[in-house]
Design a protein around this motif. Structure first.
Motif, short mmCIF file in Angstrom:
data_model
loop_
_atom_site.label_atom_id
_atom_site.label_comp_id
_atom_site.label_asym_id
_atom_site.label_seq_id
_atom_site.Cartn_x
_atom_site.Cartn_y
_atom_site.Cartn_z
N ASP A 94 21.33 6.60 -6.33
CA ASP A 94 22.62 6.47 -6.34
C ASP A 94 23.05 5.60 -5.25
OD1 ASP A 94 25.06 6.86 -7.47
OD2 ASP A 94 25.76 8.15 -5.95
N ASN A 95 22.59 5.62 -4.04
CA ASN A 95 23.06 5.01 -3.05
C ASN A 95 21.97 4.16 -2.11
OD1 ASN A 95 21.50 6.89 -1.66
ND2 ASN A 95 23.36 7.83 -0.60
N GLY A 96 20.78 4.27 -2.65
CA GLY A 96 19.77 3.41 -2.01
C GLY A 96 19.16 3.99 -0.98
N GLU A 97 19.52 5.30 -0.44
CA GLU A 97 19.03 5.86 0.84
C GLU A 97 17.32 6.09 0.45
OE1 GLU A 97 19.25 10.01 3.20
OE2 GLU A 97 20.76 9.47 1.65
N ARG A 98 16.64 5.71 1.34
CA ARG A 98 15.05 5.94 1.36
C ARG A 98 14.94 7.35 1.64
NH1 ARG A 98 10.06 2.65 4.07
NH2 ARG A 98 11.26 3.21 6.11
N LEU A 99 14.14 8.10 0.91
CA LEU A 99 13.62 9.41 1.05
C LEU A 99 12.43 9.80 1.85
CD1 LEU A 99 14.95 10.83 -2.31
CD2 LEU A 99 16.00 11.45 -0.14
N GLY A 100 11.38 9.03 1.08
CA GLY A 100 10.04 9.22 1.80
C GLY A 100 9.18 8.09 1.55
N THR A 101 8.04 8.01 1.89
CA THR A 101 6.74 7.35 1.34
C THR A 101 5.64 7.95 1.14
OG1 THR A 101 6.17 6.79 3.72
CG2 THR A 101 7.49 4.96 2.70
N TYR A 102 4.77 7.40 0.44
CA TYR A 102 3.51 8.10 -0.05
C TYR A 102 2.44 7.32 0.60
CZ TYR A 102 6.80 10.44 -3.01
OH TYR A 102 7.77 11.35 -3.57
N ARG A 103 1.74 7.93 1.60
CA ARG A 103 0.63 7.36 2.44
C ARG A 103 -0.82 7.54 2.11
NH1 ARG A 103 2.96 3.95 6.13
NH2 ARG A 103 5.12 4.39 6.53
N GLY A 104 -1.49 6.70 1.58
CA GLY A 104 -3.07 7.00 1.54
C GLY A 104 -3.62 6.00 0.70
N HIS A 105 -3.16 5.06 0.05
CA HIS A 105 -3.66 4.03 -0.43
C HIS A 105 -4.03 2.93 0.67
CE1 HIS A 105 -3.65 4.90 -4.76
NE2 HIS A 105 -2.37 5.01 -4.86
N ASN A 106 -5.38 2.17 0.40
CA ASN A 106 -5.68 0.93 0.97
C ASN A 106 -5.71 -0.42 0.24
OD1 ASN A 106 -6.51 2.62 3.13
ND2 ASN A 106 -8.20 3.30 2.20
N GLY A 107 -4.68 -0.43 -0.80
CA GLY A 107 -4.50 -1.59 -1.40
C GLY A 107 -3.23 -1.84 -1.72
N HIS A 160 0.87 -1.31 0.18
CA HIS A 160 -0.16 0.05 -0.03
C HIS A 160 0.91 1.31 0.12
CE1 HIS A 160 -3.46 -2.34 2.49
NE2 HIS A 160 -2.81 -2.99 1.52
N THR A 161 2.21 1.23 0.05
CA THR A 161 3.07 2.46 0.44
C THR A 161 4.00 2.65 -0.68
OG1 THR A 161 2.58 2.11 2.76
CG2 THR A 161 4.16 3.80 2.12
N PRO A 162 3.68 3.24 -1.64
CA PRO A 162 4.85 3.79 -2.58
C PRO A 162 6.07 4.27 -1.87
CG PRO A 162 2.71 4.43 -3.47
CD PRO A 162 2.60 3.77 -2.20
N THR A 163 7.33 4.25 -2.34
CA THR A 163 8.22 4.65 -1.61
C THR A 163 9.43 5.43 -2.70
OG1 THR A 163 8.34 3.27 -0.05
CG2 THR A 163 10.35 4.07 -0.37
N VAL A 164 10.12 6.40 -2.46
CA VAL A 164 11.14 6.92 -3.03
C VAL A 164 12.46 6.93 -2.54
CG1 VAL A 164 10.68 9.37 -1.98
CG2 VAL A 164 11.70 9.01 -4.35
N TRP A 165 13.39 6.48 -3.13
CA TRP A 165 14.82 6.27 -2.84
C TRP A 165 15.81 7.23 -3.54
CZ3 TRP A 165 14.89 1.94 0.50
CH2 TRP A 165 13.47 1.13 0.39
N PHE A 166 16.91 7.56 -3.09
CA PHE A 166 18.14 8.02 -3.93
C PHE A 166 18.59 6.92 -4.76
CE2 PHE A 166 19.21 11.75 -1.11
CZ PHE A 166 19.12 12.76 -2.22
#
Length: 297
Positions: A40-53, A32-38
């Motif tokens: 180059d190095n795989g660092e997690r920048l953030g998530t997009y919360r709101g979907h229920n599936g 349910h939670t799309p995620t964005v990463w850098f």
């Protein structure tokens, strides 16, 4: 080529997408939670919360400001990439499977699954410059293909929409009228459901992957089959190098490491790395060794 391992999803990966600059990687999964990463190095920048599936796919605008996601919760959502804020929700009567921004980001094509008596459909939405002005109505709805439409993308100059899915046929539609222009011939086409469809960096051709253990390269304008790549197992994901004239297919000369199937692949626009997303919930970024760029094909 040592991969960077990224753990941020609780469930299997479904889709991966780089932004145009190749510095951000967006991942979708069944959690349910799309995620964005850098990228180059795989660092997690953030998530997009709101979907229920489960979130089946995503796309990011050319300026990396807007993200669109399609989910099993029967919605597609627009997000502010930087803040993670939900800007708008397109609601449907069935799960939203594939999402793709047009060139210029003024339109989006979304496919919806067959569900509870509703047939599968390709929906075109107009994307407002100001989220305040966004409306939910479809500019065009195309119906016809049987079964799920796993992927629909824009053709050259946004004049066409190319779709593929469970009924094994690749179709090209007129994006203004919704008229069917051409479809792949049964003799040369896939024999089992098409799982993925990705176009080349210049849009002149695209590749499809299928459960029939093959990937096929097509000419975008004429739908001529250029080449078939035969594999030993069903193809879940395909992607194309923007640099070198070859195709990345689940095992390019053997990139191992995922536990279980690989569900998603994406090439960085700079052609120097690619990422894979597995049933194991991991995203892996693979940076190519210098030798790779000297391969003679």
């Amino acid at each position: 080529m040592r991969p960077i391992l990224m753990k941020g999803h609780e469930r299997p990966l479904t889709f991966l997408k780089y932004n145009r600059d190749g510095d951000l990687l967006f991942s979708c999964a069944k959690d349910h939670t799309p995620t964005v990463w850098f990228a180059d190095n795989g660092e997690r920048l953030g998530t997009y919360r709101g979907h229920n599936g489960a979130v089946w796919s995503c796309d990011v605008s050319r300026d990396s400001m807007l993200l669109i996601t399609g989910s099993a919760d029967q919605s597609a959502m627009l997000w502010n990439v930087q803040t993670g804020q939900q800007l708008f929700t397109f609601n449907f009567d069935s799960p939203a499977r594939s999402v793709d921004f047009s060139v210029g980001d003024k339109l989006a094509v979304i496919t919806t699954d067959p569900f509870m008596g509703h047939t599968s459909a390709i929906q075109v939405k107009t994307i407002a410059e100001d989220p305040e002005d966004q409306i939910g109505e479809s500019a065009l709805v195309i119906k016809g293909p049987q079964g799920r439409i796993n992927r629909a993308i824009w053709g050259p100059l946004n004049r066409t929409i190319i779709s593929a899915g469970e009924d094994t046929i690749v179709r090209v539609w007129d994006s203004e009228t919704g008229k069917l222009l051409i479809e792949s011939e049964k003799e040369v086409g896939h024999k089992k459901p098409i799982t993925s469809l990705t176009k080349s960096a210049d849009g002149s051709h695209f590749i499809t992957g299928s459960l029939d253990k093959s990937a096929k390269l097509w000419d975008t304008r004429t739908l001529t089959l250029i080449k078939t790549y035969v594999t030993e197992r069903p193809v879940n994901a395909v992607t194309m190098s923007p640099l070198l004239d070859h195709i990345l297919q689940e095992e390019i000369g053997g990139v191992k490491g995922h536990f279980g199937p690989i569900n998603a692949l994406a090439f960085n626009p700079d052609g120097k790395s690619f990422s894979s997303g597995g049933e194991d919930g991991y995203v892996r970024i693979h940076h190519f060794d210098p030798d790779y760029f000297n391969i003679k094909i």
